[in-house]
Design a protein around this motif. Structure first.
Motif, PDB file in Angstrom:
ATOM      1  N   THR A 167       0.837  -1.079  -0.026  1.00  0.00           N
ATOM      2  CA  THR A 167      -0.003   0.171   0.022  1.00  0.00           C
ATOM      3  C   THR A 167       0.895   1.016  -0.020  1.00  0.00           C
ATOM      4  O   THR A 167       0.660   2.091  -0.671  1.00  0.00           O
ATOM      5  N   SER A 168       1.884   1.275   0.633  1.00  0.00           N
ATOM      6  CA  SER A 168       2.647   2.401   0.849  1.00  0.00           C
ATOM      7  C   SER A 168       3.630   2.642  -0.582  1.00  0.00           C
ATOM      8  O   SER A 168       4.082   3.844  -0.969  1.00  0.00           O
ATOM      9  N   GLN A 169       3.849   1.727  -1.397  1.00  0.00           N
ATOM     10  CA  GLN A 169       4.383   1.881  -2.725  1.00  0.00           C
ATOM     11  C   GLN A 169       3.394   2.214  -3.903  1.00  0.00           C
ATOM     12  O   GLN A 169       4.037   2.762  -4.735  1.00  0.00           O
TER      13      GLN A 169
END
Length: 290
Positions: A167-169
């Motif tokens: 999700t952070s990428q």
């Protein structure tokens, strides 16, 4: 310690993956007895979820759904392991896309595509789609804590040309792809519960007002993606059909939260048709408006 756990568990995963499907499902029946009757894995969560989401049916009917769900859950878990060694021919026989032409027509418009999908029937074998399309496929997932198992999951997905991103990428990857003119297809499973502190929108889901994931909607608007819903149906044990449904081809013109709400309506329709195939083990309604 992570390596020790991996070394101990990996042989079992490999052994399950090479089992013929007929034997695999016999094994699944045994696992069902262990998981449901002996361990009672998340039984309280499942029972509460079904009771909240389907209050108008009898207790006997809810118990029947519960048992069918656990049978399906065990099947799906072992099918996930089977992905490790399954052939492309076997996968194509067991996971069929009924109208791939709808998707391929969208690729010709040269806009990235968001595929919204529920935790329903099977979401693991959707990765087989990547061998049938031109765009690079990105699946957004939650990183496995054990780095060795995380690498295994990535390797299995890459076998079917799927690229996993956390999700952070997600935003950096999409942003870079779009800046390079590299069109992609991104898979979003947005039917689970977000953190209450990050809830920007509340909506009724199965009649219960609850926070909604809006990250997918934000991204499709920001990057002007075509939005499609993938409806997966379990035909019989070990066999699935997946049907694409066009949701929006001009997301920037759609009022805020309408994309997220429409996604939930389509998920609800699936659940009402055959509730035993929804993933009831997650605390989907842990945050509710009083």
């Amino acid at each position: 310690m992570q390596l020790v756990v991996f070394i101990l568990v990996y042989p079992l995963i490999w052994f399950v993956s090479i089992l013929p499907f007929r034997i695999l499902y016999v094994f699944s029946d045994i696992v069902y007895v262990l998981v449901y009757h002996i361990i009672g894995y998340r039984k309280k969560v499942v029972r509460n979820n079904i009771a909240m989401a389907l209050p108008n049916i009898s207790e006997k009917e809810r118990l029947n759904i519960e048992k069918k769900f656990y049978h399906h859950l065990c099947d799906m878990f072992l099918e996930m392991m089977k992905t490790m060694t399954i052939s492309e021919k076997e996968m194509n026989k067991r996971f069929v896309f009924t109208n791939l032409e709808l998707y391929t027509a969208l690729e010709k418009k040269q806009k990235s595509i968001a595929v919204m999908i529920a935790h329903y029937a099977t979401y693991e074998w959707v990765i087989s789609m990547n061998r049938k399309i031109e765009f690079e496929g990105f699946a957004i997932y939650k990183k496995v804590n054990n780095k060795y198992f995380d690498k295994l999951v990535r390797n299995i997905r890459s076998k079917f040309k799927a690229t996993l991103i956390t999700t952070s990428q997600t935003i950096p990857v999409i942003k870079e792809n779009e800046s390079l003119g590299h069109r992609g297809v991104y898979g979003f499973a947005s039917d689970q519960s977000p953190q209450e502190s990050k809830a920007f929108h509340w909506q009724k889901f199965m009649g219960i007002e609850t926070p909604v994931y809006t990250g997918a909607e934000m991204l499709v608007k920001r990057f002007d993606m075509n939005v499609i819903f993938l409806r997966v149906k379990k035909v019989k044990r070990g066999y699935y059909e997946a049907t694409f449904e066009l949701m929006f081809d001009n997301p920037k013109a759609i009022p805020d939260y309408q994309i997220s709400d429409e996604f939930l309506r389509r998920v609800e329709k699936q659940i009402y048709e055959a509730p035993e195939f929804y993933l009831w083990t997650h605390k989907r309604w842990k945050h509710r408006k009083k």
